[in-house]
Structure formats: C-alpha cells, structure tokens
Motif scaffolding. Structure first.
Motif, PDB file in Angstrom:
ATOM      1  N   THR A 249     -58.233  17.272 -37.421  1.00  0.00           N
ATOM      2  CA  THR A 249     -57.736  16.672 -36.231  1.00  0.00           C
ATOM      3  C   THR A 249     -56.251  16.946 -35.892  1.00  0.00           C
TER       4      THR A 249
ATOM      5  N   ASP B 108     -67.686  18.014 -29.430  1.00  0.00           N
ATOM      6  CA  ASP B 108     -66.676  18.830 -28.782  1.00  0.00           C
ATOM      7  C   ASP B 108     -67.388  19.840 -27.707  1.00  0.00           C
TER       8      ASP B 108
ATOM      9  N   ARG C  18     -62.800  20.117 -34.838  1.00  0.00           N
ATOM     10  CA  ARG C  18     -63.307  18.628 -34.774  1.00  0.00           C
ATOM     11  C   ARG C  18     -64.736  18.366 -35.460  1.00  0.00           C
TER      12      ARG C  18
END
Length: 876
Positions: free
Chosen positions: A144, A125, A139
């Motif tokens: 999540t 990410d 992440r």
C-alpha cells in the motif's frame, strides 16, 4: 554564457496574447530570476540591485543558487535586468513566468451538505482506474505504499475531509507541507504564505491527493492507489489566478528538502524546450534520486510538437491521459411523471446556472429524433410555444451548449435539460445566456424515455430538486466511446529537439475522487492532472515492492512493461497503434513493472530527424531474475503522424492530424539473446526510416522494440524519429507577423506610415498617458524558436537596437503581442523618426552565428513622436 529570457514592461502586462487555443506562459512585469555561478558569493549582486528592486525569493540551495526579484520602476526594469545579466558571477537570468491553475473538466460533484457514511471496506479493489493499471493487485497483496513520502505541488488539500485523514501534521495522512501563497494570491500580488496548505476554494489538489491515498471512509468506496503513503501538500495557488515559476522552484526545493521520495505536480504550460529555470531545477532533483512526475498537459487539440514544461525537462517523467473504461457520474436525484401518473426518479447533473429548486414544469422538445446530432442548433420554428412555461429538452451534439441555449431562450426558455449523446452525464455551462435560470444534463437513456413519451402525445412533467440538497447517487456507466484510449485532450510531444515526450500514460479521463467538503466532497474530473497522481502512486507501490527509489530504474521498468494502445480520435478507433508522441510507452501496468525480471537501460530511443539522424543506437538488458531467460527481439510500428496538413502548411495540423501506416525498418542485433541470472547484454539497433513519406510535411514515425521471453514475459521499448529536417521547417509565420496598434482588440495590421504619439521617455506607466495608443508588435511562431529578436531600423536603414523586451528565448509556437513605448534594450529610447521593426526567429537546431539560420520579417514603416511632458497623452 548568460541567458537572458523574455521580459515585458507594465504597458504589456498582458504579455502574450494567445492565438486560438495555443497557450503561452505570461510573465510578471519587471520580475526576474537570477542564477549565480556555484562558486560565487551573491552578496555583491543583491547589493547592486537593493535600491532598485525587492527580493521575491532568496533561493540558496545546492540545486539552484539564485534569487528572484521585482524591480520597482517598471520603465527601467529591463535595462537594469540587462546590467544584472552582464555581472560577474551571474550564470543565467530568466523572467518570472506565470502558470495558471491546472486545467481540468468538472463532470459532476457531490453535495456540500452530503453526510459521509461509516467506513466501508470490502477488501477488494474494484476501482476501474486501478483495474486498468493493475493497482488492485498490490492491494490484494498488502502493498500500500507504506514508508514512501509523496509531495504534491498543487492547490493545497482539504485535509479535514474524512477520506483524506481528517487532520494535518505528524501522524496524519497529510503529514507535511506548507502554503507558499495564501488564499488571496492571484499571481500578480504579493504572496502571504503560512504553514497551513488547506484547499477550500479550488478543489484540484484535493482531487489529486484523493487519487493518491483516499481511505474508504466515504460513501462511494473510493480507494486511493497507495493509501498508506505519507503525503505532503505544497500549496502554490490562491483561489484564482496563476503562480510564478520562482514560487514553483521554491516549492520543489522545499519538497526535496523535506525528504520526499516522489514529487508530483499537475501544472504546466506550452514550451517544447527543457532549458527554462523551472524545468532545469526539476531535472536536477531527478538527478539527485527523486522521481518527478508532471502531467503532460491538456492541449491535445493543438496537435503534435506541443510539449509542456516542466514535463518536457530532461529525465522528468511526463504523464499522458487515457480515458476511464467507465463513465462515473454523481447524479442529483429528482422525479418525473408521465400523464400525471406515479412518480419515477431520475438522476441529473446540475449545470451553470443551477436555480432548480422547486421547479416543476412539463417538458417540450424541438423534435423526437434521438439521433439528431444537431438538435437545437438552428433557430426554433415560428410556431414554437412560449417556452417559459416548459423545461426544454435538447440532445447534446454538434454545436455548443450555449448556442442551443440561445436558440431556446429566444423563444422564452428559462430552464433547459440536455440529454447526453454518450454514456453518463456531465456538467454544462450556459451562464453566458442571461435569460436562462437553470441548466442540467441527464443520461441518454433518460432523455430517450422522455422523448418516447412525448412522441406518443403524452405529457412528461419533471419535478426538479435543488442540487445543493438533493440526494446524490454514484452511477458507473460503461464508456462505450473511448474506453482505455488516449484522451483527445492529452498534449502531444515530442520536444523540438525530438526528445520523447510523454513517457507514460495513466487514466485521467472521467475519474472519481475526493473534493473539498465545501464544494461537494466528491467529484468526477478529467485531465492529465488526474493521470499524473495515479502514476505517482504506482511509482510508490513499485518502490515498496522492489525496494528501489532510483528514478531511472523506475521509469525504465514502467516504460518496458506499459501497454501501448490503438489510436482513437474520440469517435473512431483505427487499426494502428497511437504514436509514441501521444501515448509514450503506453498505459501503466504497475504489477508487471514491480515483478519484471528484465531491466532495460533506457526508457526510450530517439533517432532524431534526418539531418541529425542517429541510426545506430544501443541499450542493455539485465536479467534480475533467478532463472535463465531467452528473449526473442522484434519490433512493431505505431502510426506515423504528419506534422503539417500539406506541403504548404507551416503550422502543425490540429488534432486529429493525418496518420499513416508507415513503418520504419529496425535491425536488432542480436535477434535473440539468452541471459543467465544477473547477466547483462547489449542490443544494437540500426534504424532505417519509413520510405515514401513527404519529408516537407515532417512525418514523425514511432513504434516499439519488443522482447518476448521464454518465461512468458514480454517487454517493449518505445522509439521515434522524424523524416525531414527540423532546421528546415518554418518557425516564423511572416503573414501573421506585422505591426498593429494597442487600441485594436483584433490586432489587425496598421497602414504603412501610421504615426504614434508616445509618452515621454520613461513615462509609459504614468496615468497621465493612460489613453496612449502604442505600436504593437505581433509575432506568430508556427513552430518553437529558441531565440527571437526585434530589431529597430530607422529611416536611414540603420539598426539602432532591439525593442526592450528582446531577445526572447525558448519560445513555444503561438501568437504573441508586445506594445512598444520606444524603449530599446540598452536602456535608451529611440528618437522621434520613422522606423521598421525587423523580426528575427532562430530556426530549430539553428546556430545563432549563422545568418541563414534566422528567419526574418520586416514590418511596414511607422513614425513615432513623443508627447511633451507637461501635456496629456495623445492618441494615434
């Protein structure tokens, strides 16, 4: 005690005219929300108004027992409303206020015909807003938001967008929600609800939901902050217009009943008072265990003391905006040549208008100075060629895009390209200049390259492309001006009762996310609207990581671990922390919140003003970790913000208001504390406000109590206070409160003795009297007032009643206008006579029973007459 809020009749349907950029929510004429006492059966109340009104919403809920209704005869609406307010079992009566579609700036969009590439997931990410808020660490750890339900109250969502799941219903990313209004709803007509919250015509909601949970099935690798949450979409806006707070209340209660774990909305309007019905309902939902995050608002230009509702509600988390560290831009691809040489590509952001298809012309520029801040702001030279044969290149800066376009159009320009004076590119709107067919913006680098060639005497030919079909490329430019600093547009608190607002800050400036497919599929937008959903997503991540959904615990964790930043006015950074009234606790650091071992019992402290000073306060610190930790306590000050520009000012200074480095003294006891696992201890705080400040200018001081642990962790607690008395400040701007007339668009004062011939009693809305000129009451509040009256005083000096739409309660600062048709608040009409209107505004913290707590202003005398029923309306 029954509270009767402000109402307006149809003849004042525009409700509030707004001074400068200050916004006040309008009301729906003749529409009210009634709240019943919890133990009361509403049958008798509803039956009593059945013949006079239609029910808009019947809201019988554990958190709000009431209904909204619309009176059929607007001439009698307020009289009937007063009777309802006095009925047994009525707890409160409020007007139906209207809130506009959330404001946001569109910097660039994708193409409506753009194809989405196959799913691409690098596993890392690197989305800059996530790096700024530590979302990327979740992440990387496989967290999540799975199992968390987030409800979004907004413009709906294009759930068929591949990055938003491609479907709606159980098993889809957007699995629940509804449309409460329909496409054609504009705030003043009847909503036509259905079960489908599709967003095709606005885009705001689709951008918001993408920030929450977009998957990587997109060409730009966008990743939602919490991609595995379950989303609910509650559409409360049509394609244009606004929405009543009764519909907003209904949406919140539906989201609550549907089991949402978090509710977020980027909607609001000027207030500063938490007592209105919408804010009250949201506060009750939080009390029931559901965190509610609301954007702080985009009225930073108005300065301090401009908190927005429902964000200013008690226990509601208000989210401010910081600017992205990058300036992403979705640029359309076109080409240019120098001296008819080989073609080179460049990117542009189409403006409005955007008729660029098949345009190929040489470039002309006013001058070759790429540092000219006022480029194009003055009338072009007399020897300027016919610009219809060129694309005119103008640097961004100083004056407006429209003014530059007008100067160019005066010399024949049809096509204009602006080159930026900062990183990236943004959308420009010069549609007000009739002769211009197309506008665009290019980067500062592209503009500089063309200027260099032109200065060398070389022709630059630009071959533009239709932005609807041209290839789009994502360009991430560094934000060199305001990276990570508070957005200049973010609204400032505190409330008028000195409650801390906002609570937290989140990236909202220059944010890339999803957009309806019909509008380009992707867009870069700015606003606290973008900051709020990202914050809501971090709440979900911390919920999952820590296993708690307690709103108070979550807000306290985020506040204690946030990072305050220095003050930046948009061009310059100052060596002082930005005030708490602008940034709250600071920028979210979600991973730190999720892993914090110290839990504070509060998210902020307000010492209030000098008159209501609470110098001794306390908070608790709990060690939730597995090891003993010793914390060293201290504090650091933020900039002190003067509310008023000088001793004679009565209205808050516009941004950027004067900031000074004035520090409060805090005595913290103990100065050091050791906590064993699970242990809790109390810290007392004794505050001494900063010395040497001008109390008449109402300085707001603030800062952060710090706790630095032996385990290398650090926490902070924002505090604020006011030097001076909130009750002593002027709330009624007498110079700008007077009598005008409805035929004057400028609302200038009328001469003493002006005569108005009004329609017969009860006939103000008849078309027969459509040309009537009414006396218009102009009221300007320099600060908010909890209650405003307009007393009607006859020629003998006797007060015979109040203007029908008064008293007005919980008013923000700003200028408002009301037309008067002679109706009084008791349902009667003032007889023909000469009158004055005495305006009265209750001071902040004022006691309505104390005459000295009211400020008054009396208008010039004027005379009213009534037209005969059988004749056409007269004008003044």
């Amino acid at each position: 005690m029954v509270r009767l809020g402000l109402a307006t009749t149809l003849l004042a349907a525009a409700s509030f005219a707004q001074a400068a950029h200050q916004k006040a929510p309008a009301v729906v004429p003749g529409a009210y929300i009634v709240e019943y006492e919890d133990s009361h059966d509403p049958t008798s109340i509803l039956a009593s108004i059945k013949g006079d009104a239609t029910i808009r919403k019947d809201i019988r809920h554990e958190l709000f027992k009431g209904a909204s209704f619309q009176f059929k005869d607007l001439n009698k609406a307020d009289d009937l409303a007063s009777k309802v307010a006095a009925m047994s079992g009525v707890k409160a009566l409020y007007p139906v206020r209207r809130y506009s579609i959330p404001e946001h700036t569109v910097h660039s969009t994708g193409s409506a015909v753009q194809e989405v590439v196959a799913k691409r997931d690098t596993g890392n990410d690197t989305f800059s807003p996530h790096l700024m808020t530590q979302v990327n660490k979740f992440r990387d750890s496989g967290i999540t938001g799975k199992g968390i339900k987030i409800a979004v109250i907004d413009t709906g969502v294009d759930y068929l967008h591949p990055a938003l799941g491609g479907c709606f219903g159980p098993g889809c990313l957007v699995s629940y929600g509804t449309d409460l209004v329909g496409d054609d709803f504009n705030g003043s007509n009847t909503p036509v609800p259905d079960s489908d919250p599709m967003d095709t015509c606005n885009g705001h909601g689709s951008h918001v939901l993408g920030l929450l949970s977009a998957n990587t099935n997109n060409p730009y690798g966008i990743i939602g902050a919490a991609p595995d949450v379950t989303l609910g979409a509650y559409r409360v806006f049509g394609c244009s217009g606004d929405v009543g707070n009764d519909i907003l209340i209904e949406a919140y209660l539906k989201a609550y009943d549907d089991g949402s774990d978090i509710i977020t909305a980027s909607i609001g309007g000027a207030s500063g008072w938490p007592e209105d019905s919408w804010a009250a309902v949201v506060s009750r939902i939080v009390e029931k265990g559901v965190p509610c995050l609301v954007s702080a608002g985009n009225d930073g230009a108005t300065g301090i003391f401009y908190a927005s509702t429902a964000a200013n509600g008690k226990r509601v988390t208000a989210v401010a905006s910081v600017d992205n560290i990058l300036a992403p831009a979705l640029l359309s691809e076109a080409s240019y040549s120098v001296a008819n040489g080989s073609l080179s590509t460049f990117g542009f952001t189409a403006g409005s208008p955007s008729a660029w298809a098949n345009v190929s012309l040489p470039v002309w520029s006013v001058n070759f100075n790429t540092a000219d801040a006022a480029n194009g702001c003055e009338a072009f030279p007399d020897d300027t060629p016919d610009l219809s044969k060129y694309i005119v290149l103008i640097r961004r800066g100083t004056c407006t895009f429209v003014q530059k376009a007008q100067n160019a159009a005066a010399k024949g320009a049809k096509y204009i390209i602006y080159y930026n004076n900062a990183s990236g590119s943004t959308k420009v709107d010069v549609s007000a200049v009739a002769d211009v067919k197309a506008a665009a913006m290019v980067t500062s680098e592209t503009g500089a390259a063309w200027i260099k060639a032109l200065q060398a005497g070389t022709q630059v030919t630009v071959n533009m492309a239709d932005p609807e079909t041209a290839p789009k490329n994502l360009n991430n430019f560094p934000n060199t001006a305001t990276p990570g600093f508070l957005s200049t547009y973010t609204s400032w608190g505190p409330t008028y009762e000195v409650d801390v607002k906002p609570q937290i800050s989140s990236p909202g400036g220059m944010i890339l996310s999803t957009y309806p497919r019909a509008l380009g599929s992707y867009a870069v937008l700015s606003g606290t609207s973008m900051a709020c959903p990202l914050a809501a997503a971090t709440w979900a991540l911390v919920m999952q990581k820590r296993g708690t959904k307690d709103p108070k615990v979550l807000e306290n964790l985020f506040s204690a671990t946030a990072h305050p930043n220095l003050f930046n006015d948009g061009t310059k950074t100052y060596p002082m922390l930005a005030p708490v009234a602008q940034q709250g606790a600071g920028l979210i650091q979600a991973w730190d919140a999720a892993n914090a071992n110290a839990l504070l019992s509060v998210s902020s402290i307000s010492f209030n003003d000098t008159e209501h000073f609470k110098p001794l306060q306390s908070f608790e610190v709990t060690n939730t970790g597995k090891k003993a930790v010793t914390y060293q306590l201290g504090h650091t000050s933020a900039a002190t913000a003067y509310t008023f520009a000088n001793d004679t000012s009565i209205g808050p200074a516009a941004f950027p208001n004067e900031l000074v480095d004035a520090k409060a003294t805090l005595v913290l006891t103990p100065a050091k504390l050791t906590l064993n696992p699970g242990q809790k201890k109390t810290v007392t705080v004794l505050a001494i406000p900063p010395l040497g400040l001008d109390a008449k200018r109402l300085p707001v001081y603030s800062g952060y109590i710090t706790l630095n642990g032996t385990d290398s962790t650090g926490y902070s607690l924002p505090y604020q206070g006011v030097v001076g008395s909130m009750r002593s400040v002027t709330v009624l701007d007498k110079q700008n409160s007077y009598l005008s007339q409805s035929s004057d668009a400028t609302y200038a004062p009328v001469a003493a003795g002006t005569t108005f011939t009004l329609p017969p009693a009860g006939k103000a809305n008849d078309t027969l009297y459509a040309t009537t000129v009414y006396p218009t009451i102009v009221l300007t509040l320099s600060m908010g007032s909890a209650e405003v009256h307009a007393d009607v005083v006859n020629s003998k000096g006797k007060t015979i009643g109040q203007v029908l739409t008064f008293p007005a309660r919980w008013n923000p600062r700003g200028t408002f206008e009301w037309n008067w048709d002679g109706a009084l608040s008791d349902g009667t009409y003032a007889p023909a006579d000469t009158y004055k209107i005495t305006l009265k505004a209750l001071k902040i913290y004022g006691n309505s029973k104390w005459p000295l707590d009211w400020e008054t202003q009396t208008t010039e005398p004027f005379t009213i007459k009534y037209a005969a029923k059988s004749k056409r309306a007269f004008t003044a």
